[in-house]
Design an enzyme around this catalytic site. Structure first.
Site, short mmCIF file in Angstrom:
data_model
loop_
_atom_site.label_atom_id
_atom_site.label_comp_id
_atom_site.label_asym_id
_atom_site.label_seq_id
_atom_site.Cartn_x
_atom_site.Cartn_y
_atom_site.Cartn_z
N LYS A 137 0.84 -1.20 0.00
CA LYS A 137 0.00 0.00 0.00
C LYS A 137 0.88 1.25 0.00
O LYS A 137 1.88 1.32 0.69
CB LYS A 137 -0.91 0.00 1.24
N GLU A 162 -6.32 -9.56 -0.87
CA GLU A 162 -6.12 -10.78 -0.09
C GLU A 162 -7.34 -11.21 0.70
O GLU A 162 -7.53 -12.39 0.99
CB GLU A 162 -4.92 -10.61 0.86
N ARG A 170 -10.47 -11.38 -0.06
CA ARG A 170 -11.38 -12.27 -0.79
C ARG A 170 -10.82 -13.69 -0.88
O ARG A 170 -11.57 -14.65 -1.02
CB ARG A 170 -11.66 -11.70 -2.18
#
Length: 476
Positions: free
Chosen positions: A257, A328, A330
């Site tokens: 991120k 990640e 899901r």
């Protein structure tokens, strides 16, 4: 918090909480309670206002409710009083319940007062809230018997307080093992069974998508399975399955991120909501069977981290192309859903997760995104959410969005790669693993699980989903 019902305050001295419905600012009739009057020029019951009067050796706190108050408003009003007026509380506190209050309004009021004891300063030296002292008793002045509503309001707040702590505590404290330990302790206390699959057991079970996410962390992933059954189970007893995303911290993995990582301790808020719901369901002894799964893992960056373009295999044998390691949640939900369906076969399934920024972009911080293949479930979930102020709005699962998860090399891919319809394509990915289950719903709570409000200076947990899931199950 202990409560005692009384019919009058004739000999009482201490702090008196007096809820008042709104009149109007130019009313000639003052607000009055047992000889204490307040001119309408300074207070007339306007929502979110209060007024203090010291008289007869007591502190009278008049609390404005507005012309009418819904469940969430009442809960917030009394949480505010409990949180911000505690310096005005004496050792003796009485709450005057208006005659026109319903059982649900009493429940919201008591729940709000108890929630007001929450303090975000977990690592600060702070004085204990008066309501949390062992000797504390709240006197309820009312002519009606609200004992059931009071007890339920306290249980709801107890569960939500637990989840506020879980989500707000830092990730070096709340690891996957911390969550599995919490589940075990809660199960022993409230009466539900807990099984935990660690790394080796998960590998043996074939939870490939779940394990791929946790590969880069030194903290062992924990696949938490909980089962609650009421005393009397028969053929008519409904069986509900819950799955919650338990990512204790999300760096994004190798697709690291570039912003917002500070708040990624909240990425287990969906799993926390399931933990809280299990506590509350068992505490209320609801007449339903519930199986809940929370796959707990940390998505970290390491030489062992899974890679963009990897192809992994899920629990049900589906091959998944990894387009983005930051998609990640899901993956762990996919294994959770598949495991639930294969091993427990519930009639209803609800998964809940802080899944996509797309849901935030669509709804902001006001409601969660709802996806379902069952209109009856959609209606029940939305009605339950509206009743308690945890709102949902449905988005489509049209077949035309299926192309977003189609892969050339594998059965599916975990991310569309497109800057649009992110919440929908994530839901389509999860739908792929439901085995065409006829009563499944997915809740994307990314915008409502963690946010800003008047109760702290920084972003913090909301406990969204704990009461919603329980209310939904009550209403089935």
């Amino acid at each position: 918090m202990k409560t005692i019902t009384i019919k009058n305050l004739d000999t009482f001295t201490g702090t008196i909480l007096i809820p008042v419905f709104e009149t109007y600012s130019k009313s000639l009739v003052p607000i009055e309670f047992q000889g204490v009057s307040v001119n309408s020029k300074v207070f007339y019951g306007k929502k979110d206002t209060h007024y203090l009067v010291e008289k007869y050796d007591s502190t009278h706190i008049f609390i404005g409710l507005g012309k009418e108050s819904d469940y969430k408003s009442l809960k917030t009003i009394f949480r505010r009083i409990s949180s911000k007026q505690k310096e005005s509380f004496c050792s003796n506190i009485a709450l005057v319940l208006p005659e026109q209050f319903t059982a649900e309004q009493v429940e919201a009021t008591i729940s709000g007062l108890h929630l007001g004891t929450y303090d975000l300063g977990h690592f600060k030296k702070t004085e204990i809230h008066p309501f949390l002292k062992e000797s504390f008793e709240l006197l309820l002045m009312t002519k009606k018997d609200y004992s059931e509503s009071v007890a339920k309001g306290l249980k709801i707040a107890d569960a939500q307080l637990e989840i506020l702590r879980l989500v707000d505590l830092p990730p070096n404290k709340v690891t996957p093992k911390y969550l599995s330990n919490w589940a075990n302790e809660s199960g022993k206390k409230f009466g539900f069974e807990v099984e935990v699959l660690g790394y080796e057991a998960s590998k043996t079970a074939g939870l490939g998508a779940f394990l791929a996410v946790g590969k880069g962390s030194e903290n062992e992933p924990q696949f938490v399975i909980m089962n609650y059954s009421p005393k009397n189970v028969d053929a008519k007893t409904k069986h509900i399955g819950l799955v919650g995303k338990g990512i204790t911290f999300d760096t994004g993995g190798l697709n690291i991120k570039t912003s917002g990582m500070l708040h990624m301790k909240c990425d287990m808020a969906g799993g926390a909501a399931v933990f809280g719901a299990m506590q509350l369901i068992a505490d209320l002894k609801l007449p339903v069977k519930v199986t809940a799964i929370v796959p707990c893992a940390e998505n970290a960056v390491d030489a062992k981290s899974f890679l963009p373009s990897d192809v992994i295999h899920s629990y049900n044998g589906t091959s998944i192309e990894i387009i983005d390691t930051d998609a990640e949640g899901r993956l762990v939900l996919a294994d959770g859903i598949s495991y639930l369906i294969k091993n427990f076969k519930p009639e209803y399934i609800v998964d809940i997760a802080t899944l996509t920024g797309s849901a935030v972009g669509t709804f902001g911080y006001e409601c969660a995104a709802l996806f379902t293949n069952n209109e009856a479930i959609s209606k029940k979930l939305q009605e339950s959410g509206d009743a308690i102020g945890e709102r949902l709005w449905q988005l489509p699962l049209w077949e035309c969005y299926k192309s977003d998860i189609e892969s050339d090399i594998a059965d599916v891919k975990n991310y569309s790669g497109k800057p649009v319809a992110g919440a929908i394509s994530a839901a389509k990915f999860l739908e792929y693993f439901t085995e065409n289950h006829k009563a499944w719903a997915h809740l994307d709570i990314a915008g409502v699980a963690f946010g800003d409000d008047e109760f702290a200076k920084s972003k913090h947990a909301t406990a969204y989903g704990v009461h919603l899931l329980t209310k939904f199950i009550e209403n089935l």
